[in-house]
Write a protein that holds these residues in place. Sequence first.
Motif, PDB file in Angstrom:
ATOM      1  N   PRO A  48     -54.379  54.943  65.961  1.00  0.00           N
ATOM      2  CA  PRO A  48     -53.617  54.069  66.856  1.00  0.00           C
ATOM      3  C   PRO A  48     -54.427  53.639  68.070  1.00  0.00           C
ATOM      4  O   PRO A  48     -55.148  54.435  68.665  1.00  0.00           O
ATOM      5  CB  PRO A  48     -52.418  54.920  67.271  1.00  0.00           C
ATOM      6  N   GLY A  49     -54.320  52.363  68.410  1.00  0.00           N
ATOM      7  CA  GLY A  49     -54.978  51.832  69.592  1.00  0.00           C
ATOM      8  C   GLY A  49     -56.421  51.429  69.387  1.00  0.00           C
ATOM      9  O   GLY A  49     -57.030  50.853  70.268  1.00  0.00           O
ATOM     10  N   LYS A  50     -57.002  51.714  68.234  1.00  0.00           N
ATOM     11  CA  LYS A  50     -58.389  51.348  67.972  1.00  0.00           C
ATOM     12  C   LYS A  50     -58.413  50.225  66.942  1.00  0.00           C
ATOM     13  O   LYS A  50     -57.715  50.284  65.938  1.00  0.00           O
ATOM     14  CB  LYS A  50     -59.182  52.541  67.425  1.00  0.00           C
ATOM     15  N   ALA A  51     -59.210  49.217  67.229  1.00  0.00           N
ATOM     16  CA  ALA A  51     -59.332  48.106  66.286  1.00  0.00           C
ATOM     17  C   ALA A  51     -60.750  47.551  66.372  1.00  0.00           C
ATOM     18  O   ALA A  51     -61.281  47.341  67.460  1.00  0.00           O
ATOM     19  CB  ALA A  51     -58.311  47.030  66.597  1.00  0.00           C
ATOM     20  N   ALA A  52     -61.338  47.308  65.220  1.00  0.00           N
ATOM     21  CA  ALA A  52     -62.690  46.757  65.166  1.00  0.00           C
ATOM     22  C   ALA A  52     -62.870  46.061  63.830  1.00  0.00           C
ATOM     23  O   ALA A  52     -62.094  46.272  62.898  1.00  0.00           O
ATOM     24  CB  ALA A  52     -63.736  47.860  65.337  1.00  0.00           C
ATOM     25  N   ASN A  53     -63.875  45.214  63.754  1.00  0.00           N
ATOM     26  CA  ASN A  53     -64.263  44.691  62.452  1.00  0.00           C
ATOM     27  C   ASN A  53     -65.763  44.809  62.294  1.00  0.00           C
ATOM     28  O   ASN A  53     -66.497  44.914  63.277  1.00  0.00           O
ATOM     29  CB  ASN A  53     -63.736  43.274  62.189  1.00  0.00           C
ATOM     30  N   ILE A  54     -66.183  44.845  61.045  1.00  0.00           N
ATOM     31  CA  ILE A  54     -67.592  44.987  60.705  1.00  0.00           C
ATOM     32  C   ILE A  54     -67.923  43.859  59.735  1.00  0.00           C
ATOM     33  O   ILE A  54     -67.320  43.764  58.675  1.00  0.00           O
ATOM     34  CB  ILE A  54     -67.880  46.362  60.071  1.00  0.00           C
ATOM     35  N   ARG A  55     -68.859  42.992  60.127  1.00  0.00           N
ATOM     36  CA  ARG A  55     -69.189  41.808  59.326  1.00  0.00           C
ATOM     37  C   ARG A  55     -70.690  41.613  59.238  1.00  0.00           C
ATOM     38  O   ARG A  55     -71.429  41.981  60.144  1.00  0.00           O
ATOM     39  CB  ARG A  55     -68.611  40.555  59.968  1.00  0.00           C
ATOM     40  N   ARG A  81     -58.486  48.148  74.062  1.00  0.00           N
ATOM     41  CA  ARG A  81     -59.080  49.288  74.755  1.00  0.00           C
ATOM     42  C   ARG A  81     -60.552  49.405  74.406  1.00  0.00           C
ATOM     43  O   ARG A  81     -60.982  49.012  73.325  1.00  0.00           O
ATOM     44  CB  ARG A  81     -58.367  50.570  74.331  1.00  0.00           C
ATOM     45  N   PRO A  82     -61.346  49.985  75.302  1.00  0.00           N
ATOM     46  CA  PRO A  82     -62.772  50.216  74.987  1.00  0.00           C
ATOM     47  C   PRO A  82     -62.928  51.201  73.837  1.00  0.00           C
ATOM     48  O   PRO A  82     -62.088  52.067  73.632  1.00  0.00           O
ATOM     49  CB  PRO A  82     -63.336  50.812  76.282  1.00  0.00           C
ATOM     50  N   GLN A 138     -63.253  43.067  72.896  1.00  0.00           N
ATOM     51  CA  GLN A 138     -63.845  41.794  72.473  1.00  0.00           C
ATOM     52  C   GLN A 138     -65.372  41.739  72.593  1.00  0.00           C
ATOM     53  O   GLN A 138     -65.957  40.671  72.529  1.00  0.00           O
ATOM     54  CB  GLN A 138     -63.197  40.615  73.205  1.00  0.00           C
ATOM     55  N   ARG A 139     -66.029  42.855  72.752  1.00  0.00           N
ATOM     56  CA  ARG A 139     -67.498  42.911  72.789  1.00  0.00           C
ATOM     57  C   ARG A 139     -68.009  43.392  71.440  1.00  0.00           C
ATOM     58  O   ARG A 139     -67.284  43.993  70.658  1.00  0.00           O
ATOM     59  CB  ARG A 139     -67.988  43.849  73.894  1.00  0.00           C
ATOM     60  N   TYR A 140     -69.300  43.180  71.207  1.00  0.00           N
ATOM     61  CA  TYR A 140     -69.868  43.534  69.916  1.00  0.00           C
ATOM     62  C   TYR A 140     -71.275  44.069  70.079  1.00  0.00           C
ATOM     63  O   TYR A 140     -71.898  43.943  71.124  1.00  0.00           O
ATOM     64  CB  TYR A 140     -69.890  42.318  68.979  1.00  0.00           C
ATOM     65  N   LEU A 141     -71.769  44.668  69.006  1.00  0.00           N
ATOM     66  CA  LEU A 141     -73.162  45.091  68.899  1.00  0.00           C
ATOM     67  C   LEU A 141     -73.611  44.826  67.472  1.00  0.00           C
ATOM     68  O   LEU A 141     -72.799  44.583  66.583  1.00  0.00           O
ATOM     69  CB  LEU A 141     -73.340  46.565  69.286  1.00  0.00           C
TER      70      LEU A 141
END
Length: 181
Positions: A48-55, A81-82, A138-141
């Motif tokens: 919960p509260g964590k969301a990311a995508n990998i592309r 959230r960070p 909304q940041r990426y690496l």
Amino acid sequence: MSRSTLTGATRRRSTARRRPLVAGLLALLAASALSAVAAPAALAADAPGKAANIRQGKPVDAQPGQDWIYPAVVIKNTGRRPLGTEKLIITADSATHFLSSQLGVSRRDGQEEHVQCDLVSDDRVLICDGFDLNLAAQRYLVAYPEMGVDSDVETPTTSKVQFALGSPQFASGKAGISIHD
């Protein structure tokens, strides 16, 4: 074989020589359609509260027996959230293997680092416990393992490298390696 300009198909001998590659990857992958897709609902419910995508932008081109290829992916925090320290597991299929236990990471500000991971299962699984994402919303690496293609692989084929983020997992994605003679 000529050097690939954006996908990192050949080994760069120094960090300074790799920086134009990384900057190009950041620009290419940031410009692609990465912003609207969140992690699948089933995965997000586990964390919960964590969301990311990998592309991945474009699959990396390689030949049988080639070493020092870098299938890069963008990991983007799509949540509010960070994202801090997480577990990242990268799995190679039967056509490829990892060459080192380090994961290359490039951040939006141009900072490049190498994360020490554990190499297991005949060099086909890279486990990065305690991977400090340090990603604001909304940041990426960009993350890129150092890989090689097995010499006995039949061509043409596309190899898939699986990325799984979090424990419990809340994001996953694949990077492709297009193998041909």
